[in-house]
Scaffold this motif. Structure first.
Motif, short mmCIF file in Angstrom:
data_model
loop_
_atom_site.label_atom_id
_atom_site.label_comp_id
_atom_site.label_asym_id
_atom_site.label_seq_id
_atom_site.Cartn_x
_atom_site.Cartn_y
_atom_site.Cartn_z
N CYS A 80 3.17 -2.06 7.97
CA CYS A 80 2.36 -2.03 6.75
C CYS A 80 3.07 -1.17 5.70
O CYS A 80 3.65 -0.14 6.03
CB CYS A 80 0.99 -1.44 7.01
SG CYS A 80 0.08 -2.21 8.37
N ASP A 81 3.03 -1.59 4.44
CA ASP A 81 3.67 -0.78 3.42
C ASP A 81 2.84 0.46 3.12
O ASP A 81 1.67 0.57 3.48
CB ASP A 81 3.91 -1.60 2.14
CG ASP A 81 2.62 -2.05 1.48
OD1 ASP A 81 1.86 -1.19 0.99
OD2 ASP A 81 2.36 -3.27 1.45
N THR A 82 3.48 1.43 2.45
CA THR A 82 2.85 2.74 2.25
C THR A 82 1.56 2.63 1.44
O THR A 82 0.59 3.34 1.73
CB THR A 82 3.83 3.69 1.55
OG1 THR A 82 5.00 3.82 2.35
CG2 THR A 82 3.21 5.07 1.39
N LEU A 122 -4.35 3.35 1.33
CA LEU A 122 -5.67 2.76 1.12
C LEU A 122 -6.48 2.76 2.41
O LEU A 122 -7.68 3.10 2.41
CB LEU A 122 -5.52 1.33 0.59
CG LEU A 122 -5.06 1.16 -0.85
CD1 LEU A 122 -4.80 -0.32 -1.15
CD2 LEU A 122 -6.07 1.72 -1.83
N ALA A 123 -5.84 2.39 3.50
CA ALA A 123 -6.54 2.36 4.79
C ALA A 123 -6.96 3.76 5.22
O ALA A 123 -8.01 3.94 5.85
CB ALA A 123 -5.64 1.73 5.85
N ARG A 124 -6.17 4.78 4.87
CA ARG A 124 -6.51 6.16 5.23
C ARG A 124 -7.66 6.70 4.39
O ARG A 124 -8.55 7.39 4.91
CB ARG A 124 -5.28 7.05 5.04
CG ARG A 124 -5.49 8.52 5.45
CD ARG A 124 -4.39 9.41 4.91
NE ARG A 124 -4.45 9.53 3.44
CZ ARG A 124 -3.54 10.18 2.72
NH1 ARG A 124 -2.50 10.75 3.31
NH2 ARG A 124 -3.68 10.26 1.40
N ASP A 125 -7.65 6.41 3.08
CA ASP A 125 -8.56 7.09 2.15
C ASP A 125 -9.85 6.33 1.87
O ASP A 125 -10.82 6.93 1.39
CB ASP A 125 -7.84 7.35 0.82
CG ASP A 125 -6.72 8.38 0.96
OD1 ASP A 125 -6.60 8.98 2.05
OD2 ASP A 125 -5.99 8.59 -0.02
N VAL A 128 -3.16 -5.37 5.00
CA VAL A 128 -3.47 -5.48 3.58
C VAL A 128 -4.97 -5.25 3.37
O VAL A 128 -5.81 -6.04 3.81
CB VAL A 128 -3.07 -6.86 3.03
CG1 VAL A 128 -3.45 -6.98 1.55
CG2 VAL A 128 -1.59 -7.10 3.23
N VAL A 129 -5.29 -4.13 2.72
CA VAL A 129 -6.69 -3.78 2.48
C VAL A 129 -7.26 -4.69 1.40
O VAL A 129 -6.74 -4.74 0.28
CB VAL A 129 -6.83 -2.31 2.06
CG1 VAL A 129 -8.28 -1.97 1.77
CG2 VAL A 129 -6.28 -1.39 3.16
N VAL A 141 -8.28 1.34 -8.32
CA VAL A 141 -7.86 2.38 -7.37
C VAL A 141 -6.35 2.35 -7.30
O VAL A 141 -5.76 1.32 -6.99
CB VAL A 141 -8.47 2.16 -5.98
CG1 VAL A 141 -7.88 3.16 -4.98
CG2 VAL A 141 -9.99 2.31 -6.03
N GLN A 142 -5.72 3.47 -7.62
CA GLN A 142 -4.27 3.56 -7.59
C GLN A 142 -3.84 4.64 -6.59
O GLN A 142 -4.64 5.50 -6.22
CB GLN A 142 -3.72 3.88 -8.98
CG GLN A 142 -4.04 2.82 -10.02
CD GLN A 142 -3.55 3.17 -11.41
OE1 GLN A 142 -2.79 4.12 -11.61
NE2 GLN A 142 -3.98 2.40 -12.40
N ILE A 143 -2.58 4.57 -6.17
CA ILE A 143 -2.03 5.58 -5.28
C ILE A 143 -1.23 6.57 -6.12
O ILE A 143 -0.24 6.20 -6.76
CB ILE A 143 -1.14 4.95 -4.19
CG1 ILE A 143 -1.89 3.83 -3.46
CG2 ILE A 143 -0.69 6.03 -3.21
CD1 ILE A 143 -3.19 4.25 -2.81
#
Length: 240
Positions: free
Chosen positions: A94-96, A101-104, A118-119, A145-147
């Protein structure tokens, strides 16, 4: 007869100890923070959270290990200097961006056939604004929502990252400690600002925010400007 200090008083004492020790060339060890984490509260009064107080104290000590210098020119900076955007540096498939997104996010769903990478949707308790944001992947909605890079890459470039190896810069750009899912417009407003020129609108998060910046800067041996140093100290000294 000895009186018991509050966590805030202990934190002040630890900070003073750190400053005094630095003047005589001493290292402050983790033992200095045990009192902060174990100090009892005062009945009927709101107390400093021990974990938060410890983080602030550690960040203050850590900050003293970071050189204070002027900002270097931005010459030569491009995003490509930090490797391809959102690389799969941990090789989990999975890309960063999707990892963060999956973590937060909570209540996540994933795009079918993406092997839960892919979320597709979720809910973010945004720390920058204190608001709850619904995320839905799509051309017109993903940017809500941005990183964010807690230490912006352009800012890092001007404070030592240009001297790092290509591999180390890629690590910095994809380090989970330096990444957060946040409100898109607020992230855009931050740009490449440091703590001297931008802080999260949500004041309750500012202690954690500058502590994370300090940890990233120390980990990658970056430096801070005097204005940034003073801004971080001003936040950490009043954490409660």
């Amino acid at each position: 007869m000895k009186t018991t200090c509050s966590p805030a008083q202990v934190l002040t004492a630890v900070t003073a100890l750190m400053l005094a020790a630095s003047l005589v060339g001493c290292d402050v060890t983790a033992h200095a923070f045990e009192a902060v984490q174990s100090a009892p509260g005062i009945p009927g009064r709101e107390t400093v959270d021990p974990e938060a107080a410890g983080d602030a104290a550690r960040a203050l000590v850590q900050l003293e290990t970071i050189p204070v210098k002027g900002r270097a020119p931005k010459t030569g900076y491009t995003r490509d200097e930090f490797g391809p955007a959102w690389a799969d540096v941990d090789h989990n498939g999975c890309d960063t961006r999707n990892d963060i997104l999956a973590r937060d996010l909570i209540d996540k769903t994933f795009k079918a056939g993406s092997n839960n990478c892919v979320v597709a949707s979720g809910t973010l308790a945004d720390k920058y604004t204190g608001r709850t944001i619904t995320f839905v992947r799509g051309q017109d909605t993903s940017s809500k929502v941005q990183i964010d890079h807690v230490v912006p890459l352009s800012d890092a470039w001007q404070k030592g990252a240009q001297q790092l190896s290509d591999e180390r810069r890629m690590e910095l750009a994809n380090d989970p400690m330096n990444l957060m899912a946040v409100d898109g417009p607020t992230n855009a407003a931050k740009g490449d600002s440091d703590a001297a020129t931008w802080l999260p609108p949500n004041k309750a998060f500012r202690c954690e925010y500058v502590a994370r910046q300090t940890s990233v800067e120390a980990k990658y041996r970056l430096w801070v400007t005097q204005a940034e140093h003073d801004a971080i100290v001003g936040i950490l000294e009043i954490c409660n």
